[in-house]
Motif scaffolding. Structure first.
Motif, short mmCIF file in Angstrom:
data_model
loop_
_atom_site.label_atom_id
_atom_site.label_comp_id
_atom_site.label_asym_id
_atom_site.label_seq_id
_atom_site.Cartn_x
_atom_site.Cartn_y
_atom_site.Cartn_z
N TRP A 4 7.11 118.81 53.84
CA TRP A 4 6.70 119.99 54.60
C TRP A 4 5.73 119.62 55.72
CZ3 TRP A 4 7.72 124.16 56.73
CH2 TRP A 4 6.76 125.09 57.13
N THR A 5 4.80 118.73 55.44
CA THR A 5 3.87 118.28 56.47
C THR A 5 4.61 117.58 57.61
OG1 THR A 5 2.10 118.00 54.83
CG2 THR A 5 1.83 116.88 56.94
N ALA A 6 5.60 116.76 57.25
CA ALA A 6 6.41 116.09 58.27
C ALA A 6 7.17 117.11 59.11
CB ALA A 6 7.37 115.11 57.61
N ALA A 7 7.69 118.14 58.45
CA ALA A 7 8.42 119.19 59.17
C ALA A 7 7.49 119.95 60.12
CB ALA A 7 9.06 120.15 58.18
N GLN A 8 6.26 120.23 59.67
CA GLN A 8 5.28 120.90 60.53
C GLN A 8 5.00 120.06 61.77
OE1 GLN A 8 2.24 121.29 57.42
NE2 GLN A 8 2.25 123.51 57.74
N SER A 26 1.80 126.28 76.78
CA SER A 26 1.97 125.46 75.57
C SER A 26 0.89 125.79 74.55
CB SER A 26 1.90 123.97 75.93
OG SER A 26 0.64 123.64 76.48
N THR A 27 -0.35 126.00 75.02
CA THR A 27 -1.44 126.33 74.09
C THR A 27 -1.15 127.62 73.34
OG1 THR A 27 -3.07 125.23 75.51
CG2 THR A 27 -3.91 126.80 73.89
N GLY A 28 -0.65 128.61 74.08
CA GLY A 28 -0.31 129.87 73.44
C GLY A 28 0.75 129.71 72.38
N HIS A 29 1.79 128.96 72.69
CA HIS A 29 2.86 128.74 71.71
C HIS A 29 2.36 127.94 70.51
CE1 HIS A 29 5.47 130.19 74.91
NE2 HIS A 29 6.47 130.22 74.05
N GLN A 30 1.49 126.96 70.77
CA GLN A 30 0.94 126.18 69.66
C GLN A 30 0.13 127.05 68.72
OE1 GLN A 30 1.21 123.08 68.58
NE2 GLN A 30 2.55 122.30 70.19
N ILE A 31 -0.69 127.94 69.28
CA ILE A 31 -1.52 128.82 68.46
C ILE A 31 -0.64 129.70 67.57
CG2 ILE A 31 -3.08 130.81 68.54
CD1 ILE A 31 -4.31 129.56 71.06
N ILE A 32 0.38 130.29 68.16
CA ILE A 32 1.25 131.21 67.42
C ILE A 32 2.08 130.47 66.38
CG2 ILE A 32 3.23 132.75 67.65
CD1 ILE A 32 2.01 133.59 70.38
N VAL A 33 2.73 129.37 66.79
CA VAL A 33 3.60 128.64 65.86
C VAL A 33 2.78 128.00 64.75
CG1 VAL A 33 5.24 126.74 65.63
CG2 VAL A 33 5.36 128.25 67.62
N ALA A 34 1.63 127.42 65.09
CA ALA A 34 0.78 126.79 64.07
C ALA A 34 0.33 127.82 63.04
CB ALA A 34 -0.42 126.12 64.72
N ASP A 35 0.03 129.03 63.50
CA ASP A 35 -0.39 130.08 62.55
C ASP A 35 0.77 130.47 61.64
OD1 ASP A 35 -2.51 132.14 61.79
OD2 ASP A 35 -0.77 133.39 62.19
N LEU A 36 1.97 130.59 62.20
CA LEU A 36 3.14 130.93 61.39
C LEU A 36 3.44 129.84 60.37
CD1 LEU A 36 5.49 132.44 64.13
CD2 LEU A 36 4.27 133.69 62.34
N LEU A 37 3.17 128.59 60.74
CA LEU A 37 3.42 127.46 59.83
C LEU A 37 2.24 127.19 58.91
CD1 LEU A 37 5.07 124.90 62.30
CD2 LEU A 37 6.23 126.35 60.61
N ALA A 44 -5.63 120.05 62.44
CA ALA A 44 -4.79 120.54 63.52
C ALA A 44 -5.42 120.23 64.88
CB ALA A 44 -4.57 122.04 63.38
N MET A 45 -6.75 120.28 64.97
CA MET A 45 -7.42 119.96 66.23
C MET A 45 -7.14 118.53 66.64
SD MET A 45 -11.09 121.88 65.64
CE MET A 45 -11.70 121.34 67.23
N ALA A 46 -7.24 117.60 65.70
CA ALA A 46 -6.96 116.20 66.00
C ALA A 46 -5.48 116.00 66.33
CB ALA A 46 -7.35 115.33 64.80
N PHE A 47 -4.62 116.68 65.61
CA PHE A 47 -3.17 116.58 65.85
C PHE A 47 -2.80 117.06 67.25
CE2 PHE A 47 1.08 118.51 65.63
CZ PHE A 47 1.83 117.41 65.21
#
Length: 276
Positions: A4-8, A26-37, A44-47
């Motif tokens: 699951w971590t690899a998939a994220q 991109s930042t907006g999409h990252q915020i939304i998708v990361a929250d859904l995942l 996540a900050m380092a990633f």
């Protein structure tokens, strides 16, 4: 590293690569998708720093010939020196304002509702900018003046608000300030290089304690995926703009932003605790 971590990491790498250089945030999409995942916190900050480096490396590779020509031509070619000067000028507003306001913006504005609102407003502005009559003064990036660079540099600062889009701000700003669609797009790509590398180095040093050896496989998946899909997105965008306007991206922003706002307004998804 579990499956699951690899998939994220894979999904977020794809999102970063596809959206970083399109005017859709991109930042907006990252915020939304990361929250859904449910991918958040310090890891996540380092990633995010790592996958942004993957995306910018794709642009460096795509424009390597221009970069080499500029570097080699600096001692003898006035156009190379002018281009370099314009890049330095354009990047300075974001450097200064970013250092001053980055933490405050990250604390208060990095949430899906801010993103959705900025997506809609930005989309409307893009439609207006595309429909107004264009007066082109600079056909290529080599035709730009230092005044153009100053204006685009301040336009880029709008992207500090998540959901606005760095590429969207610089490209639409370029169109409004008299650049051709090709020149505005290419300068946005070139401006991304020092801006994003500088931001990544600054954030990487500031949050260096977050980088752990155990996370290396996750970072590697995100980095490689981001690089590959950023390369695809950059090449596709350059082909697309030769015959099309940015209206399709504007309508996408509006539709996506309204969808997020609808899920919040009707309680379909609880975004109240979401953050980058």
């Amino acid at each position: 590293m579990d499956l699951w971590t690899a998939a994220q990491a894979l999904i977020l790498g794809v999102v970063e690569g596809l959206t970083e250089f399109l005017p859709i945030s991109s930042t907006g999409h990252q915020i939304i998708v990361a929250d859904l995942l449910n991918f958040g916190g310090e890891r996540a900050m380092a990633f995010n720093i790592i996958i942004q480096l993957g995306a910018i490396l794709a642009v460096v590779w795509e424009f390597r010939r221009k970069i080499i020509d500029v570097v080699v031509g600096l001692p003898t070619k006035p156009e190379a020196r002018r281009f370099t000067t314009n890049l330095i000028i354009a990047v300075m507003p974001a450097v200064v304002l970013g250092v001053i306001f980055a933490d405050v913006i990250h604390e208060y504005l990095f949430n899906p509702i801010t993103v959705a609102t900025a997506l809609v407003i930005g989309g409307i502005i893009m439609l207006w900018a595309e429909r107004r009559q264009h007066v082109i003064r600079a056909e290529t990036v080599d035709d730009m003046t230092w005044k153009d660079a100053v204006k685009i540099g301040f336009a880029q600062c709008l992207a500090m608000i998540p959901g606005t889009s760095r590429s969207g701000s610089t490209i639409i700003g370029g169109l409004l300030f008299g650049l051709s669609r090709k020149a505005a797009t290419e300068f946005s790509f070139f401006l991304a290089m020092p801006t994003m590398v500088g931001a990544a180095v600054y954030s990487g040093y500031k949050y260096r304690h977050l980088f752990q050896p155990d996370d290396l496989p996750v970072f590697a998946i995100g980095f490689v995926t981001s690089f590959i899909f950023a390369m695809i997105a950059v090449r596709a965008l350059l082909k697309f703009i030769s015959n099309h306007s940015y209206a399709v991206f504007a309508w996408y922003r509006i539709a996506f932003g309204l969808l997020i706002l609808a899920t919040w307004q009707f309680g379909w998804i609880d975004w109240s605790a979401a953050s980058a």
